[in-house]
Design a protein around this motif. Structure first.
Motif, PDB file in Angstrom:
ATOM      1  N   LYS A 120       0.804  -1.217   0.000  1.00 18.68           N
ATOM      2  CA  LYS A 120       0.000   0.000   0.000  1.00 18.68           C
ATOM      3  C   LYS A 120       0.842   1.275   0.000  1.00 18.68           C
ATOM      4  O   LYS A 120       0.298   2.368   0.050  1.00 18.68           O
ATOM      5  CB  LYS A 120      -0.924   0.000   1.218  1.00 18.68           C
ATOM      6  CG  LYS A 120      -1.939  -1.129   1.210  1.00 18.68           C
ATOM      7  CD  LYS A 120      -2.783  -1.091   2.457  1.00 18.68           C
ATOM      8  CE  LYS A 120      -3.758  -2.253   2.509  1.00 18.68           C
ATOM      9  NZ  LYS A 120      -4.534  -2.252   3.752  1.00 18.68           N
ATOM     10  N   SER A 121       2.159   1.145  -0.047  1.00 23.83           N
ATOM     11  CA  SER A 121       3.040   2.314  -0.092  1.00 23.83           C
ATOM     12  C   SER A 121       3.169   2.817  -1.529  1.00 23.83           C
ATOM     13  O   SER A 121       2.865   2.106  -2.486  1.00 23.83           O
ATOM     14  CB  SER A 121       4.430   1.963   0.451  1.00 23.83           C
ATOM     15  OG  SER A 121       4.362   1.698   1.832  1.00 23.83           O
ATOM     16  N   ASP A 122       3.632   4.066  -1.653  1.00 31.98           N
ATOM     17  CA  ASP A 122       3.847   4.631  -2.984  1.00 31.98           C
ATOM     18  C   ASP A 122       4.813   3.770  -3.787  1.00 31.98           C
ATOM     19  O   ASP A 122       5.699   3.123  -3.222  1.00 31.98           O
ATOM     20  CB  ASP A 122       4.411   6.050  -2.884  1.00 31.98           C
ATOM     21  CG  ASP A 122       3.373   7.057  -2.427  1.00 31.98           C
ATOM     22  OD1 ASP A 122       2.182   6.722  -2.372  1.00 31.98           O
ATOM     23  OD2 ASP A 122       3.776   8.201  -2.120  1.00 31.98           O
ATOM     24  N   GLU A 123       4.642   3.792  -5.101  1.00 34.06           N
ATOM     25  CA  GLU A 123       5.493   3.031  -6.015  1.00 34.06           C
ATOM     26  C   GLU A 123       6.079   3.959  -7.080  1.00 34.06           C
ATOM     27  O   GLU A 123       5.594   3.999  -8.211  1.00 34.06           O
ATOM     28  CB  GLU A 123       4.679   1.921  -6.683  1.00 34.06           C
ATOM     29  CG  GLU A 123       4.150   0.890  -5.712  1.00 34.06           C
ATOM     30  CD  GLU A 123       3.400  -0.229  -6.412  1.00 34.06           C
ATOM     31  OE1 GLU A 123       3.833  -0.659  -7.510  1.00 34.06           O
ATOM     32  OE2 GLU A 123       2.386  -0.666  -5.858  1.00 34.06           O
ATOM     33  N   PRO A 124       7.114   4.707  -6.728  1.00 32.65           N
ATOM     34  CA  PRO A 124       7.703   5.588  -7.741  1.00 32.65           C
ATOM     35  C   PRO A 124       8.314   4.786  -8.888  1.00 32.65           C
ATOM     36  O   PRO A 124       8.873   3.709  -8.678  1.00 32.65           O
ATOM     37  CB  PRO A 124       8.778   6.363  -6.986  1.00 32.65           C
ATOM     38  CG  PRO A 124       8.943   5.705  -5.669  1.00 32.65           C
ATOM     39  CD  PRO A 124       7.790   4.806  -5.441  1.00 32.65           C
TER      40      PRO A 124
END
Length: 144
Positions: A120-124
């Protein structure tokens, strides 16, 4: 591999005794959070879970959100049972496969989080946003 992961979780738990103040100090930015009770088993029935996001930054000024989950947050300051910080493997593997630890260790707080690019964390998409040094800094921000 499983042995090494368990060893790493225990080492991190021992090193992170100061986690009792996690998620409560001004240096941690909680973007969103909610509480929920899990009732999937008897052990979970009385467990409270806090979930949310903490903001981390990179040297280039970019900001990212890391998702976390704290099981039994009321035990974070326990003097008898230090909290456990569970670090998942990767790449791109979320922390949810470690959730069964809740049943194995029913008396401790457990901090789960999805590292950058996972769960659920950002995926740059920019690969320069990922490094071991940045991952260590992310963990430090999470535990403050």
């Amino acid at each position: 591999m499983g042995y090494h992961l368990c060893y790493l979780v225990l080492v991190v738990a021992c090193l992170c005794l100061s986690v009792a103040t996690a998620f409560t100090t001004p240096s941690t930015t909680i973007i969103s959070s909610h509480k929920k009770s899990s009732s999937s088993s008897l052990l979970h029935a009385s467990s409270t879970t806090n979930e949310g996001h903490v903001q981390v930054s990179r040297p280039d000024g970019s900001q990212h959100q890391l998702a976390y989950r704290v099981v039994r947050p009321m035990n974070l300051s326990s003097q008898q049972a230090a909290p456990i910080v569970a670090l998942h493997g990767g790449p791109s593997v979320p922390s949810n496969y470690l959730y069964p630890l809740e049943d194995v260790v029913p008396y401790r707080s457990i901090v789960f989080y999805d590292q950058l690019g996972c769960g659920k964390s950002d995926e740059p998409t920019d690969l320069s946003q990922y490094s071991i040094q940045d991952s260590v800094k992310d963990l430090q921000v999470l535990l403050k």
